[in-house]
Every structure is written in C-alpha cells, then in structure tokens.
Write an enzyme that holds these catalytic residues in place. Structure first.
Site, short mmCIF file in Angstrom:
data_model
loop_
_atom_site.label_atom_id
_atom_site.label_comp_id
_atom_site.label_asym_id
_atom_site.label_seq_id
_atom_site.Cartn_x
_atom_site.Cartn_y
_atom_site.Cartn_z
N LYS A 167 0.84 -1.22 0.00
CA LYS A 167 0.00 0.00 0.00
C LYS A 167 0.87 1.27 0.00
O LYS A 167 0.77 2.12 0.87
CB LYS A 167 -0.94 0.01 1.21
CG LYS A 167 -2.03 -1.04 1.16
CD LYS A 167 -3.16 -0.70 2.13
CE LYS A 167 -4.26 -1.73 2.12
NZ LYS A 167 -3.88 -3.01 2.72
N ILE B 160 5.89 10.23 -2.42
CA ILE B 160 6.10 11.07 -3.59
C ILE B 160 6.35 10.14 -4.79
O ILE B 160 6.77 8.99 -4.62
CB ILE B 160 7.27 12.07 -3.39
CG1 ILE B 160 8.58 11.33 -3.10
CG2 ILE B 160 6.95 13.04 -2.26
CD1 ILE B 160 9.80 12.23 -3.15
N PRO B 161 6.07 10.63 -6.02
CA PRO B 161 6.14 9.74 -7.18
C PRO B 161 7.47 8.99 -7.31
O PRO B 161 7.49 7.77 -7.54
CB PRO B 161 5.91 10.70 -8.36
CG PRO B 161 5.06 11.79 -7.79
CD PRO B 161 5.53 11.96 -6.37
O1 C5P Z 1 -9.39 -9.88 8.24
P1 C5P Z 1 -9.97 -9.18 7.06
O2 C5P Z 1 -10.71 -10.10 6.11
O3 C5P Z 1 -10.77 -7.96 7.44
O4 C5P Z 1 -8.68 -8.68 6.28
C1 C5P Z 1 -8.76 -7.87 5.15
C2 C5P Z 1 -7.39 -7.70 4.56
O5 C5P Z 1 -7.54 -6.86 3.45
C3 C5P Z 1 -6.35 -7.07 5.47
O6 C5P Z 1 -5.12 -7.73 5.23
C4 C5P Z 1 -6.22 -5.64 4.99
O7 C5P Z 1 -4.91 -5.14 5.08
C5 C5P Z 1 -6.64 -5.77 3.55
N1 C5P Z 1 -7.33 -4.61 3.04
C6 C5P Z 1 -6.96 -4.12 1.84
N2 C5P Z 1 -7.59 -3.01 1.33
C7 C5P Z 1 -8.59 -2.43 1.98
C8 C5P Z 1 -8.99 -2.96 3.19
C9 C5P Z 1 -8.33 -4.07 3.70
O8 C5P Z 1 -6.07 -4.67 1.20
N3 C5P Z 1 -9.20 -1.42 1.42
#
Ligand code: C5P
Length: 258
Positions: A65, A69-70
């Site tokens: 995630k 900055i670019p």
């Molecule tokens: O335990 P759960 O099913 O809630 O886990 C969801 C997973 O999805 C987590 O590892 C979290 O980091 C990830 N996630 C994600 N993007 C999001 C929300 C959660 O990748 N917008």
C-alpha cells in the site's frame, strides 16, 4: 461440469513467517493466492514467504500500500517487483503522478511483470471517518446530514472517481469494497476488481466499515476476494475456506439478473 473456480486470496495477517508458511501449505490447494501485508512485511518474512509461494505456484499479492512522492513510490515498485509478486498495491490518494510513474515501473519489470492495483478508499473507512480527515467538504456534510443512503452513494462515487483516475494512469485494477463493485464494473471487464471487506454470512465485521457478502461481491463482478480473519480465526481454516469457495461457486452458477 464447470470446473470449480478459486477467487479467494487469503490475507496472511499473522505475526510470524513460520505461521504464514504453515497456512500456505495448509490452504494452497483451495486458495487463488495469498496476500502479504504490512504486518509480515515489517518482519523478516519476505524470503521464506516468497519461496513458499513460488514452490506452490501461488499468486503472491505484495500489499505494501505505497503512498509517497512519485519518485519514491516508483522506486519502491521497482524493488518490490524483484520479489516476483503477482500484484502490488498503492494508494490512489497518492495522486496521478505517483500512480503513473509507479505504473511505468511495473511495466518495466521483468516478465511476468507484477500487476499494479490501486487502493481506492480503505474498507475500514466510512463517511464519518472521511469527514474527520477533511476529505469530504463541509457543504457536502451539511447537505447529506441524516441521509445514510446518500452518504453511501457519495462514497461509491468517490471510489469510482479514484478508480477512473487509476485506470487512466495505467494501473491494472483496484481494491475496493463489495459495495462499490457493481459500479466499478463500468470500467470494463479487464480492469481487475479485488474486494476486501468481504464477510461470509454470519461473520463479524471486525474493524471493517464498508462490508458485503461473498455472494454479493461475486455476483457484482469481483475478480478476487481478499479475506483474512474469517479464515484465520476459524477453528478449521481449511474448512472455512472451502465453505467460502462453495459460496463463490454457487454465486457464479446463478444466472445474472438483468
Ligand atoms: O481480516 P480481514 O478479512 O478484514 O482482512 C482484510 C485484509 O484486506 C487485510 O489484510 C487488509 O490489510 C486488507 N485490506 C486491503 N484493502 C482495503 C482494506 C483491507 O487490502 N481497502
């Protein structure tokens, strides 16, 4: 008979690589892939995990995630690609220049290059959270006060706006809640939609705010579901994943509503 499809990416949200490697061995035959997120990335997990996933030929979603900055984000993508992930993640809110430069890095990686997925709005955030972070203007807050449906629609539009931007910047797909999947499908059949915030019927939402069921996510067109706690915290994670796969395949077999 139609072969059973695997659409569940198991979120390896466990404290140690040893536990994660055990889960990979236990679940690889039923999982579409595995997601390694910040918890394991901050440990010494990448060597044993990428090896275990390579051996099992499992999809490796490296969920860093990125949001920077670019130049920094693009270089993080370049280095992350050396782990041969199937997909990498960054936050769409990092902006168009960041996404475009990161997409260039992903395209320049050795084949098979990693897919680049943009996190639109975290599924743990609801309307009120985004008001507090200043992402929703006060005039909108006033206009939508007390109207929960309109607030949900506002969030869906925000997710769509970020997904459109991500597509325009060359990303391969997005991470979004099942509540937004039907709307996001208008971006075309090849733009990947990955849904976290998915809960089998009867499971706790935990810290997730924008959640949906397995059936809803699949019927609305999600390509993959990222699921952690409902599998990891089950008494029998293998059985929990099998039950989710059964729900996936039942949803895929139902004729689409027109
Ligand atoms: O335990 P759960 O099913 O809630 O886990 C969801 C997973 O999805 C987590 O590892 C979290 O980091 C990830 N996630 C994600 N993007 C999001 C929300 C959660 O990748 N917008």
């Amino acid at each position: 008979m139609r072969p059973l499809e695997k659409r569940v990416i198991v979120a390896l949200d466990v404290p140690t690589p040893t536990e994660a490697v055990q889960l990979i061995a236990q679940l690889a035959s039923e999982a579409a892939g595995f997601k390694v997120g910040l918890e394991l990335l901050m440990g010494n997990g990448l060597i044993p995990l990428s090896t275990a996933l390579y051996i099992r030929a499992s999809r490796f979603m490296l969920d860093g995630k990125f949001h920077d900055i670019p130049n920094t984000a693009a270089k993080a993508v370049r280095n992350a690609a050396s782990w041969h992930p199937w997909a990498l993640t960054l936050h769409c809110s990092g902006g168009p220049e960041m996404m475009a430069l990161a997409a260039d890095s992903a395209r320049q990686a050795a084949e098979p290059r990693p897919l680049l997925l943009g996190v639109t709005v975290l599924t743990s955030l609801g309307f009120d959270n985004l008001v507090k972070t200043g992402e929703i203007p006060l005039e909108v807050v006033t206009a939508l006060a007390g109207n929960d449906e309109a607030k949900e629609a506002y969030l869906r539009d925000l997710v769509l706006q970020r997904a459109r931007l991500a597509k325009g910047c060359g990303l391969d797909g997005v991470v979004a809640s099942p509540k937004e999947t039907a709307l996001l499908r208008e971006l075309g059949p090849d733009f990947l939609i990955v849904n976290p915030g998915v809960r089998p019927a009867g499971s706790a939402a935990d810290d997730q705010k924008r959640v949906g069921t397995v059936t809803q996510a699949i019927r609305d067109g999600a390509d993959y579901l990222v699921i952690g706690r409902p599998i990891l915290q089950a008494a029998d994670p293998g059985a929990a994943l099998q039950a989710i796969n059964a729900e996936v395949n039942e949803a895929l077999a139902q004729p689409k509503e027109t």
